[in-house]
Every structure is written in C-alpha cells, then in structure tokens.
Design a protein around this motif. Structure first.
Motif, short mmCIF file in Angstrom:
data_model
loop_
_atom_site.label_atom_id
_atom_site.label_comp_id
_atom_site.label_asym_id
_atom_site.label_seq_id
_atom_site.Cartn_x
_atom_site.Cartn_y
_atom_site.Cartn_z
N ALA A 48 0.83 -1.20 0.00
CA ALA A 48 0.00 0.00 0.00
C ALA A 48 0.86 1.25 0.00
CB ALA A 48 -0.93 0.00 1.21
N ARG A 49 1.99 1.19 0.71
CA ARG A 49 2.90 2.34 0.75
C ARG A 49 3.50 2.59 -0.63
NH1 ARG A 49 4.78 6.51 2.93
NH2 ARG A 49 6.95 6.88 3.46
N ILE A 50 3.88 1.55 -1.31
CA ILE A 50 4.41 1.70 -2.67
C ILE A 50 3.38 2.36 -3.58
CG2 ILE A 50 5.20 0.45 -4.72
CD1 ILE A 50 6.36 -1.67 -2.78
N ARG A 51 2.15 1.87 -3.48
CA ARG A 51 1.09 2.43 -4.32
C ARG A 51 0.87 3.91 -4.01
NH1 ARG A 51 -5.43 1.32 -3.91
NH2 ARG A 51 -5.98 3.05 -5.24
N ARG A 52 0.82 4.28 -2.73
CA ARG A 52 0.57 5.67 -2.36
C ARG A 52 1.70 6.58 -2.85
NH1 ARG A 52 -4.44 5.21 -2.20
NH2 ARG A 52 -5.29 3.99 -0.51
N LEU A 53 2.93 6.14 -2.68
CA LEU A 53 4.07 6.94 -3.12
C LEU A 53 4.03 7.15 -4.64
CD1 LEU A 53 6.86 5.38 -0.88
CD2 LEU A 53 5.94 7.70 -0.70
N ALA A 54 3.69 6.09 -5.36
CA ALA A 54 3.59 6.21 -6.82
C ALA A 54 2.47 7.17 -7.22
CB ALA A 54 3.35 4.84 -7.45
N GLU A 55 1.35 7.12 -6.50
CA GLU A 55 0.22 8.01 -6.79
C GLU A 55 0.55 9.47 -6.49
OE1 GLU A 55 -2.94 6.37 -4.49
OE2 GLU A 55 -3.58 4.98 -6.07
N LEU A 56 1.48 9.68 -5.56
CA LEU A 56 1.91 11.04 -5.23
C LEU A 56 2.89 11.59 -6.26
CD1 LEU A 56 2.33 10.69 -1.37
CD2 LEU A 56 0.58 12.01 -2.57
N GLY A 57 3.24 10.79 -7.26
CA GLY A 57 4.08 11.28 -8.35
C GLY A 57 5.53 10.83 -8.30
N LEU A 58 5.91 10.02 -7.34
CA LEU A 58 7.29 9.56 -7.26
C LEU A 58 7.56 8.47 -8.28
CD1 LEU A 58 6.92 10.97 -4.44
CD2 LEU A 58 8.57 9.31 -3.55
N GLY A 59 8.75 8.52 -8.88
CA GLY A 59 9.17 7.43 -9.75
C GLY A 59 9.55 6.23 -8.89
N LEU A 60 9.64 5.05 -9.52
CA LEU A 60 9.90 3.85 -8.74
C LEU A 60 11.29 3.87 -8.10
CD1 LEU A 60 8.19 1.08 -10.91
CD2 LEU A 60 7.33 2.24 -8.86
N ASP A 61 12.27 4.52 -8.74
CA ASP A 61 13.58 4.66 -8.11
C ASP A 61 13.47 5.52 -6.85
OD1 ASP A 61 14.81 3.11 -10.00
OD2 ASP A 61 15.46 4.80 -11.24
N GLU A 62 12.65 6.58 -6.92
CA GLU A 62 12.45 7.43 -5.74
C GLU A 62 11.70 6.66 -4.65
OE1 GLU A 62 11.94 11.91 -7.41
OE2 GLU A 62 10.47 10.46 -8.15
N VAL A 63 10.74 5.84 -5.07
CA VAL A 63 10.01 5.02 -4.10
C VAL A 63 10.98 4.10 -3.36
CG1 VAL A 63 8.31 3.18 -3.84
CG2 VAL A 63 7.82 5.12 -5.33
N ARG A 64 11.93 3.54 -4.10
CA ARG A 64 12.91 2.64 -3.48
C ARG A 64 13.73 3.38 -2.41
NH1 ARG A 64 15.13 1.25 -7.70
NH2 ARG A 64 14.22 -0.81 -8.04
N ASP A 65 14.10 4.63 -2.71
CA ASP A 65 14.88 5.41 -1.74
C ASP A 65 14.07 5.68 -0.47
OD1 ASP A 65 16.99 5.48 -3.51
OD2 ASP A 65 16.48 7.46 -4.32
N VAL A 66 12.78 6.01 -0.67
CA VAL A 66 11.93 6.28 0.49
C VAL A 66 11.77 5.03 1.34
CG1 VAL A 66 9.60 6.92 1.24
CG2 VAL A 66 10.69 8.16 -0.64
N LEU A 67 11.57 3.90 0.68
CA LEU A 67 11.38 2.65 1.42
C LEU A 67 12.65 2.26 2.18
CD1 LEU A 67 9.37 0.54 -1.19
CD2 LEU A 67 8.50 1.80 0.78
N ALA A 68 13.81 2.58 1.59
CA ALA A 68 15.07 2.28 2.28
C ALA A 68 15.17 3.08 3.58
CB ALA A 68 16.25 2.59 1.37
N ASP A 69 14.68 4.32 3.53
CA ASP A 69 14.69 5.16 4.73
C ASP A 69 13.70 4.64 5.78
OD1 ASP A 69 16.58 6.79 3.61
OD2 ASP A 69 15.12 8.25 2.85
N ASP A 70 12.69 3.89 5.33
CA ASP A 70 11.65 3.38 6.24
C ASP A 70 12.09 2.14 7.02
OD1 ASP A 70 9.86 5.32 5.65
OD2 ASP A 70 8.68 4.14 4.24
#
Length: 256
Positions: A48-70
C-alpha cells in the motif's frame, strides 16, 4: 494471503505485485509447500505504501529510496504516514469537487465559456468583456492566453492580473475600445512593422490597459520575458508583435 488476494486488498493487479518483486521494491514472501507465495499484513502495508508513493508522483527509483529510509520503523509509524497521505488526497479531492460544483452551476446556467473550465474569477472577467467577436483571431487569442495564465500562473500573480483587467469591465466604453483594439490588431496581420498603423494601434492598446496593469509592467521593466512570452508573441505577425511591444513599453513608462 495469496497474490491475487493481496493485490485486490491494496487495489492493484497481481502483475503489478510481481513487477514490484522484480524491481526489489517488495521482498519475496515465504512460500507454502506447494510453491505459492504467502503474504502477511506487513506485506500489505508495504505494498500500500508503494502504491501511495507512486500516486503522489514519485518514480519507482524514488520510491525505493523512500522505502530504504523506512527500514527499521515501527509498523504504527508507517500506518500513520499512510493515513496522512490519504488525508492529503481526500483534501485534494474535496477541493476538486467544490470546483466541479461551481463549474456545473455555470454550465447549467449557460455561462460556461468555450475556453472553460476556467476559474470563477476569469469566467466573470470574460462575461464582463462580452462575446468574443467571431471574426477576430486576436480576440480569440487573447482569451486563450488568459485561460493559460489562469492555469499556470501563481495564485497571487493570477489574482493581480485578473483584478487589474476587471476594472476594464466596469466601463462600457473600455469594453468597446477593447473590441476596437482587437480589430486594429487583426488588420495588422499582413502589415509590415514600419506601417504607420503599428504605432497608432500600440498607443490605442496602451491607453486601454488599466493603471494597475501598468504598475505590474513597470515592476517588470516593460515587456515580459520567458517562454510564455515567446510563445505569446510567436503567434503574432511582425507588425502585431511590434504594436504590442510598443504598447507595453508605453504602459511601463506610464508607471514610472
């Protein structure tokens, strides 16, 4: 949960789940003895977090960086952030529905312009300026540019521009002069920049523009620049461009 069940729960497709596995965004879960993946609640939260981040306009590489911080965060923290994301989306949807309600009201009353949807302020300005002369390309272009600015200009700048131009609609004579200037500019379509009508048209346009707009141009130092200005003047003939530039210089000088 099986892959189809977790995908349905989060609102995506099983193919998307497999794609996230392939990219390393979603770790592979444990597998049952029969080889099927078995997903748990933490997998659903992450998906669900991946989906939300993508819907907010982040690219999948950016999503990966956010998830790493999580990594290492408590589940409650992630859920709270997901909830906050949903709250922001709900606020955006509510604002859009308010705007849509306004547009529906205008459309049902027959007041929605051909350029619409536009803001209520610009719709009011268009109404005050009267019908666009159907034979005037310049009048149509003027409304197209105002519609574009209504969308892309910062709120404060847009409000100042529309507020300045609204003063014209309060004077019936000014509206008539605006239509006259449109006709003058249309007549310059095939003229040369040294045509005597260029200076006359520039003066007529300068006289028409309100003092509040003159103040803005004075702050800018005259003719505005940037890509929008290039596109604006790019559709003019040389004589039309010369007339408008002349008018803007006169207006800026008036403000000094």
């Amino acid at each position: 949960m099986r892959i189809g069940e977790i995908a349905a729960l989060v609102g995506i497709t099983p193919r998307a789940v497999r794609h996230y596995h392939h990219l390393g965004l979603l770790p592979e879960p444990v597998r049952r003895a029969n080889g099927y993946r078995e997903y748990g609640i933490r997998d659903a939260v992450l998906l669900a977090r991946i989906r939300r981040l993508a819907e907010l306009g982040l690219g999948l590489d950016e999503v990966r960086d956010v998830l790493a911080d999580d990594e290492g965060r408590e589940l409650v923290e992630v859920l709270e952030e997901l909830d906050a994301d949903l709250g922001r989306q709900e606020a955006v949807i509510r604002a859009r529905r308010v705007r849509l309600t306004e547009l529906l009201g205008e459309a049902r009353a027959g007041r929605l312009t051909a350029e619409g949807p536009v803001s209520p302020e610009l719709a009011e300005l268009f109404s005050g300026l009267g019908e666009v002369p159907s034979e005037s390309p310049m009048a149509a272009k003027d409304r197209e540019i105002l519609t574009l600015l209504d969308t892309v200009a910062p709120d404060e700048e847009r409000a100042r521009l529309i507020g300045a131009m609204r003063t014209m609609t309060e004077d019936p004579e000014a509206v008539a002069r605006a239509h006259d200037v449109y006709a003058r500019l249309d007549a310059l379509a095939d003229a040369t920049p040294d045509d005597p009508r260029v200076a006359e048209t520039g003066q007529a346009l300068a006289d028409l523009l309100p003092d509040a707009l003159a103040d803005q141009l004075g702050e800018q130092g005259g003719v505005p620049g940037g890509r929008l200005a290039e596109a604006f003047f790019g559709d003019f003939s040389p004589a039309q461009s010369a007339a408008v530039h002349h008018a803007l210089r006169l207006v800026a000088e008036r403000a000094r």
